[in-house]
Scaffold this active site. Sequence first.
Site, PDB file in Angstrom:
ATOM      1  N   GLU A 268     124.541  19.210   5.896  1.00  0.00           N
ATOM      2  CA  GLU A 268     125.459  17.736   7.246  1.00  0.00           C
ATOM      3  C   GLU A 268     126.567  17.611   6.603  1.00  0.00           C
ATOM      4  O   GLU A 268     126.805  18.490   5.142  1.00  0.00           O
ATOM      5  CB  GLU A 268     125.149  17.135   6.661  1.00  0.00           C
ATOM      6  N   HIS A 291     121.894  11.107   9.474  1.00  0.00           N
ATOM      7  CA  HIS A 291     121.283  11.077   7.794  1.00  0.00           C
ATOM      8  C   HIS A 291     121.712   9.432   7.838  1.00  0.00           C
ATOM      9  O   HIS A 291     121.129   9.237   6.159  1.00  0.00           O
ATOM     10  CB  HIS A 291     121.419  11.920   7.075  1.00  0.00           C
TER      11      HIS A 291
HETATM   12  P1  NAI Z   1     106.143  11.505   1.499  1.00  0.00           P
HETATM   13  O1  NAI Z   1     105.727  12.403   0.042  1.00  0.00           O
HETATM   14  O2  NAI Z   1     105.361  10.245   1.553  1.00  0.00           O
HETATM   15  O3  NAI Z   1     104.599  12.144   3.276  1.00  0.00           O
HETATM   16  C1  NAI Z   1     104.819  13.549   2.982  1.00  0.00           C
HETATM   17  C2  NAI Z   1     103.729  13.440   3.879  1.00  0.00           C
HETATM   18  O4  NAI Z   1     103.782  15.116   3.875  1.00  0.00           O
HETATM   19  C3  NAI Z   1     102.454  13.877   2.709  1.00  0.00           C
HETATM   20  O5  NAI Z   1     101.185  13.294   3.493  1.00  0.00           O
HETATM   21  C4  NAI Z   1     102.297  15.482   2.427  1.00  0.00           C
HETATM   22  O6  NAI Z   1     100.903  15.555   2.147  1.00  0.00           O
HETATM   23  C5  NAI Z   1     103.072  16.202   4.044  1.00  0.00           C
HETATM   24  N1  NAI Z   1     103.016  17.279   4.162  1.00  0.00           N
HETATM   25  C6  NAI Z   1     103.656  17.828   3.280  1.00  0.00           C
HETATM   26  N2  NAI Z   1     103.797  19.040   3.776  1.00  0.00           N
HETATM   27  C7  NAI Z   1     103.115  19.158   4.723  1.00  0.00           C
HETATM   28  C8  NAI Z   1     102.587  20.324   6.153  1.00  0.00           C
HETATM   29  N3  NAI Z   1     103.239  21.369   6.010  1.00  0.00           N
HETATM   30  N4  NAI Z   1     102.579  19.821   7.034  1.00  0.00           N
HETATM   31  C9  NAI Z   1     102.062  18.609   7.586  1.00  0.00           C
HETATM   32  N5  NAI Z   1     101.743  17.922   6.330  1.00  0.00           N
HETATM   33  C10 NAI Z   1     102.643  17.532   5.432  1.00  0.00           C
HETATM   34  O7  NAI Z   1     106.935  11.214   2.126  1.00  0.00           O
HETATM   35  P2  NAI Z   1     107.829  10.133   2.582  1.00  0.00           P
HETATM   36  O8  NAI Z   1     108.702   9.341   2.120  1.00  0.00           O
HETATM   37  O9  NAI Z   1     107.221  10.041   3.206  1.00  0.00           O
HETATM   38  O10 NAI Z   1     109.141  10.850   3.110  1.00  0.00           O
HETATM   39  C11 NAI Z   1     109.066  11.812   4.740  1.00  0.00           C
HETATM   40  C12 NAI Z   1     110.444  12.888   4.674  1.00  0.00           C
HETATM   41  O11 NAI Z   1     110.919  11.259   5.020  1.00  0.00           O
HETATM   42  C13 NAI Z   1     111.106  13.114   2.862  1.00  0.00           C
HETATM   43  O12 NAI Z   1     111.319  14.687   3.911  1.00  0.00           O
HETATM   44  C14 NAI Z   1     112.144  12.198   3.092  1.00  0.00           C
HETATM   45  O13 NAI Z   1     113.485  13.564   2.314  1.00  0.00           O
HETATM   46  C15 NAI Z   1     112.102  11.549   4.937  1.00  0.00           C
HETATM   47  N6  NAI Z   1     113.077  10.801   4.165  1.00  0.00           N
HETATM   48  C16 NAI Z   1     114.587  10.433   4.751  1.00  0.00           C
HETATM   49  C17 NAI Z   1     115.553   9.569   4.782  1.00  0.00           C
HETATM   50  C18 NAI Z   1     116.417   9.449   6.503  1.00  0.00           C
HETATM   51  O14 NAI Z   1     117.564   9.102   6.019  1.00  0.00           O
HETATM   52  N7  NAI Z   1     116.085  10.216   7.118  1.00  0.00           N
HETATM   53  C19 NAI Z   1     114.592   8.396   4.151  1.00  0.00           C
HETATM   54  C20 NAI Z   1     114.216   8.711   3.395  1.00  0.00           C
HETATM   55  C21 NAI Z   1     112.637   9.535   3.252  1.00  0.00           C
END
Ligand code: NAI
Length: 408
Positions: A268, A291
Amino acid sequence: MTISQMHRSQFRTVLLEGIHQTAIDAFGEAGWPVSAQPGALVGDALAEAIADAEFVGIRSRTRLTREVLERAPKLVGIGAFCIGTNQIDLDFAAKRGIPVFNAPFSNTRSVAELVIAEIIMLMRGIPEKNAVLHRGGWTKSAANSWEIRGKTLGIIGYGHIGTQVGVLAEQLGMNVVFQDIEAKLALGNARAFATLDELLAVSDVVSLHVPETPQTANLFGARRIAMMKPGSFLINASRGNVVDIDALAEALESKRVLGAAIDVFPVEPKSNDDVFTSPLTRFENVLLTPHIGGSTAEAQENIGREVAAKLIRYGNNGSTVSAVNFPEVSLPAHVGQCRIMHIHHNVPGMLAKINERFSEAGINIATEYLQTTKDIGYVVIDVDAQASRVAVDELAAIEGTIRCRVLC
Ligand code: NAI
């Protein structure tokens, strides 16, 4: 080793990088003197700004390295008013007895709302229709245009964002299926699938909400994309390296994937002045966003409130719940008693030594809490006010003590 006797209105707090007014208000209400600056600082200017601070709040541009932290001897706690914390030397902060707090979930709803909007936009073919009209064309047609009601949304990663997306999608009439590596409680009528491949076979839209881990790198490569339902849509607002962009471009070319919404990219631009390049820019049926999934006014407000609350709670009560580098202890109020917070290197026998010292000094422990990480131990002890001075002296004399703080 540092000993400090604090009254609740004395925590000097320095906020950098234009942290939201909600945080300044929260510290003000707590009676903490705050100095807030709009920009990030580096070098001597940074060291001077935080030299006397007990708490410091930064966002992503201020680097709190070991060298900087060494020049802030009074620091009690750090607030990262953002999601990421890799701008801070977390290990060194922990070894100095400084917990670091952030706001990992303040923008969850913002991401979820964007994803819902994208599902509707993609399923109505809006990105390409919008592009055509901007060029002076007119493509009034119902071809490849669907309601989302009754369609199946496949969520990969059913964590904070994934669950919110699922709840909102269901309220709009979608069927929600999900896959996670952990066993998760399904909300509403959502159904868990044991494997990703099963989920891909039934999903009209696939939305990725996994963290960046070795297992999720290129999780969506050519093989997985080929398993998506023909004519389905892909949304990635998680991490840039989860999708193989070249493989997605091929699937868009062949129309196996009918459209995509991508908010995060393997590489990015570092700033708004840099150029963005991607093999996806040539596809009008792809919504590209810089993003900004979590970038809303509400998220900024929430971040200000959430991190300030964590710092105030740690300062006034000692609770370290959700600290990213520190043993987590949730503490009740300590009405009518003094609370001693003892941070030490996690060596065997520490609690026994503490209890022995207190017993020899005839100090009655009202309540005691202990949590440890691999390197750090955190003991919180409530004692009668008159015993607190002796208790602190006893604790401070124990070998391995990093910091001892008292709240009366
Ligand atoms: P979280 O930690 O609450 O949830 C992630 C989930 O993915 C967990 O339930 C975990 O068990 C599961 N997981 C991990 N590895 C996996 C795999 N290989 N296959 C299937 N499931 C798997 O995280 P949250 O807060 O929901 O964030 C999710 C993503 O969104 C993160 O990558 C974060 O960096 C991203 N994000 C992006 C933003 C943006 O501006 N686009 C803003 C905030 C978060």
